[in-house]
Design an enzyme around this catalytic site. Structure first.
Site, PDB file in Angstrom:
ATOM      1  CB  ALA A   1      -7.977  -4.539   5.645  1.00  0.00           C
TER       2      ALA A   1
ATOM      3  CE  LYS B   1      -7.149 -12.239   4.498  1.00  0.00           C
ATOM      4  NZ  LYS B   1      -6.317 -11.078   4.173  1.00  0.00           N
TER       5      LYS B   1
ATOM      6  CG  ASP C   1      -2.936 -10.086   5.346  1.00  0.00           C
ATOM      7  OD1 ASP C   1      -2.474 -10.541   4.278  1.00  0.00           O
ATOM      8  OD2 ASP C   1      -4.050 -10.389   5.790  1.00  0.00           O
TER       9      ASP C   1
ATOM     10  CB  THR D   1      -8.178 -14.904   0.544  1.00  0.00           C
ATOM     11  OG1 THR D   1      -8.386 -13.546   0.182  1.00  0.00           O
ATOM     12  CG2 THR D   1      -8.984 -15.810  -0.367  1.00  0.00           C
TER      13      THR D   1
ATOM     14  N   GLY E   1     -11.926  -2.033   9.546  1.00  0.00           N
ATOM     15  CA  GLY E   1     -12.374  -3.419   9.383  1.00  0.00           C
ATOM     16  C   GLY E   1     -11.207  -4.373   9.567  1.00  0.00           C
TER      17      GLY E   1
ATOM     18  CG  ASN F   1      -2.298 -14.136   5.984  1.00  0.00           C
ATOM     19  OD1 ASN F   1      -1.619 -14.658   6.867  1.00  0.00           O
ATOM     20  ND2 ASN F   1      -1.777 -13.369   5.049  1.00  0.00           N
TER      21      ASN F   1
ATOM     22  NE  ARG G   1     -18.828   4.221   5.185  1.00  0.00           N
ATOM     23  CZ  ARG G   1     -19.101   3.362   4.220  1.00  0.00           C
ATOM     24  NH1 ARG G   1     -19.285   3.807   2.982  1.00  0.00           N
ATOM     25  NH2 ARG G   1     -19.189   2.078   4.472  1.00  0.00           N
ATOM     26  CB  THR G   2     -18.904   3.497  11.144  1.00  0.00           C
ATOM     27  OG1 THR G   2     -19.535   3.255   9.876  1.00  0.00           O
ATOM     28  CG2 THR G   2     -19.888   3.292  12.270  1.00  0.00           C
TER      29      THR G   2
HETATM   30  P1  ATR Z   1     -12.228  -5.616   5.620  1.00  0.00           P
HETATM   31  O1  ATR Z   1     -12.292  -6.811   6.489  1.00  0.00           O
HETATM   32  O2  ATR Z   1     -11.688  -5.873   4.229  1.00  0.00           O
HETATM   33  O3  ATR Z   1     -11.539  -4.441   6.243  1.00  0.00           O
HETATM   34  P2  ATR Z   1     -14.854  -4.648   6.287  1.00  0.00           P
HETATM   35  O4  ATR Z   1     -14.741  -5.180   7.648  1.00  0.00           O
HETATM   36  O5  ATR Z   1     -16.137  -4.790   5.541  1.00  0.00           O
HETATM   37  O6  ATR Z   1     -13.751  -5.245   5.310  1.00  0.00           O
HETATM   38  O7  ATR Z   1     -14.434  -3.109   6.344  1.00  0.00           O
HETATM   39  C1  ATR Z   1     -14.503  -2.283   5.231  1.00  0.00           C
HETATM   40  C2  ATR Z   1     -13.951  -0.907   5.627  1.00  0.00           C
HETATM   41  O8  ATR Z   1     -14.043  -0.037   4.487  1.00  0.00           O
HETATM   42  C3  ATR Z   1     -14.730  -0.227   6.736  1.00  0.00           C
HETATM   43  O9  ATR Z   1     -13.829   0.528   7.524  1.00  0.00           O
HETATM   44  C4  ATR Z   1     -15.690   0.686   5.968  1.00  0.00           C
HETATM   45  O10 ATR Z   1     -16.164   1.791   6.685  1.00  0.00           O
HETATM   46  P3  ATR Z   1     -17.435   1.638   7.664  1.00  0.00           P
HETATM   47  O11 ATR Z   1     -16.944   0.922   8.883  1.00  0.00           O
HETATM   48  O12 ATR Z   1     -17.870   3.012   7.958  1.00  0.00           O
HETATM   49  O13 ATR Z   1     -18.458   0.839   6.897  1.00  0.00           O
HETATM   50  C5  ATR Z   1     -14.785   1.130   4.867  1.00  0.00           C
HETATM   51  N1  ATR Z   1     -15.489   1.630   3.656  1.00  0.00           N
HETATM   52  C6  ATR Z   1     -16.148   0.918   2.735  1.00  0.00           C
HETATM   53  N2  ATR Z   1     -16.615   1.722   1.748  1.00  0.00           N
HETATM   54  C7  ATR Z   1     -16.239   2.993   2.078  1.00  0.00           C
HETATM   55  C8  ATR Z   1     -16.417   4.270   1.474  1.00  0.00           C
HETATM   56  N3  ATR Z   1     -17.071   4.419   0.325  1.00  0.00           N
HETATM   57  N4  ATR Z   1     -15.879   5.356   2.087  1.00  0.00           N
HETATM   58  C9  ATR Z   1     -15.202   5.227   3.257  1.00  0.00           C
HETATM   59  N5  ATR Z   1     -15.004   4.033   3.883  1.00  0.00           N
HETATM   60  C10 ATR Z   1     -15.508   2.943   3.307  1.00  0.00           C
END
Ligand code: ATR
Length: 274
Positions: free
Chosen positions: A131, A66, A102, A62, A129, A87, A152-153
């Site tokens: 997930a 991963k 997953d 986890t 990200g 995973n 968002r990005t």
């Molecule tokens: P994971 O491996 O669990 O996907 P991660 O790689 O840290 O974790 O990715 C987190 C995701 O949640 C990203 O897509 C992030 O957006 P950014 O790439 O713009 O950072 C998104 N995320 C986190 N908080 C957010 C928020 N408040 N609103 C919109 N997107 C969010």
């Protein structure tokens, strides 16, 4: 002799995997033990090898390991290869076989437990990200009419779509990368929140009219009502948290290890109630 399994993560104390696998073992009469192992941030590889060398048969991985697990695997099976994340480890002799269950867990929960078809439907995947990488290929294989990947990005969504465009083994039809602002006027049937926003009480900035009639809003976060699910319900959409995905990904790992498929419905209901 009892076969040994574990989940490795950091943090890991909150993990429901030991409870889930204990229930699967009870239900199927399999003689296994399953523990949670905390690995320090720089100690994942050592923790995996120590568990294997002590006779462990398999490991669930986890956060945040991963991707590192993908690198440690000596072979990849199923969706693990393209996902770039593992995973589930299966130890066979000197081989460390990496799987990713997953995406299978997500798709099975949506289709079988929630009775919502993906084929031909408009899918919104929020987040770019790990997930999202983990679930892209199983989603694509359901042949949705469209997948919009919003982040968002936005550059990260563009990179994700370009990454999956490289693979020739499945059709990448109707897949687009979007900023949230670019979703105005669009409607989706299946909206999947793969962001970590819910963990900090936030949600992606979605327009209110984004839910098609009978839309399913799915948040991979579990054990709490996230702002995204509250928003979806207020707009008349059906809302589901990620507890079903958690149980289904575990069931698939259990099947890989034991060649027996456990029942999931009663456990999902029990965890949801708890
Ligand atoms: P994971 O491996 O669990 O996907 P991660 O790689 O840290 O974790 O990715 C987190 C995701 O949640 C990203 O897509 C992030 O957006 P950014 O790439 O713009 O950072 C998104 N995320 C986190 N908080 C957010 C928020 N408040 N609103 C919109 N997107 C969010």
């Amino acid at each position: 002799m009892t076969d040994k399994y574990a989940v490795i993560g950091n943090p890991v104390a909150h993990s429901k995997s030991p409870l889930i696998h204990a229930e699967f073992a009870r239900q199927t009469g399999q003689d296994i033990s399953y523990i949670a192992v905390l690995a320090p941030p720089d100690g994942f590889r050592a923790a995996v090898l120590a568990f294997r060398d002590a006779g462990g048969r398999g490991i669930n991985v986890t956060l945040p390991f991963k991707h590192e697990a993908w690198n440690l695997a000596t072979a990849h099976r199923g969706y693990a290869f393209n996902a770039g994340a593992v995973n589930t480890f299966e130890f066979r002799g000197s081989e460390i076989i990496g799987h990713n269950t997953d995406g299978i867990g997500l798709v099975r929960d949506i289709k079988e437990n929630l009775g919502c078809s993906i084929q031909g439907r408009r899918v919104l995947l929020m987040g770019a990200g790990g997930a999202s990488y983990g679930v892209m290929e199983p989603l694509l294989r359901e042949q949705p009419g469209e997948i919009a990947v919003a982040n968002r990005t936005v550059d990260k969504a563009v990179t994700l779509v370009a990454y999956f465009e490289k693979f020739q083994t499945f059709a990448l039809r109707g897949v687009t990368a979007r900023p949230y602002a670019g979703l105005r006027g669009a409607q989706f049937d299946v909206l999947i929140n793969a962001t970590s926003a819910g963990l900090s009480g936030e949600m992606p900035p979605l327009p209110g009219d984004i839910f098609a009639p009978d839309a399913l809003a799915y948040d991979m976060v579990y054990g709490r009502t996230t702002p995204f699910l509250e928003f979806a319900r207020a707009q008349g959409a059906r809302a589901a948290d990620g507890i079903g995905m958690l149980v289904e990904q575990a069931a698939e790992a259990f099947f890989i290890w034991r060649s027996v498929r456990p029942q999931t419905a009663s456990l999902i209901a029990m965890l949801r109630k708890a």
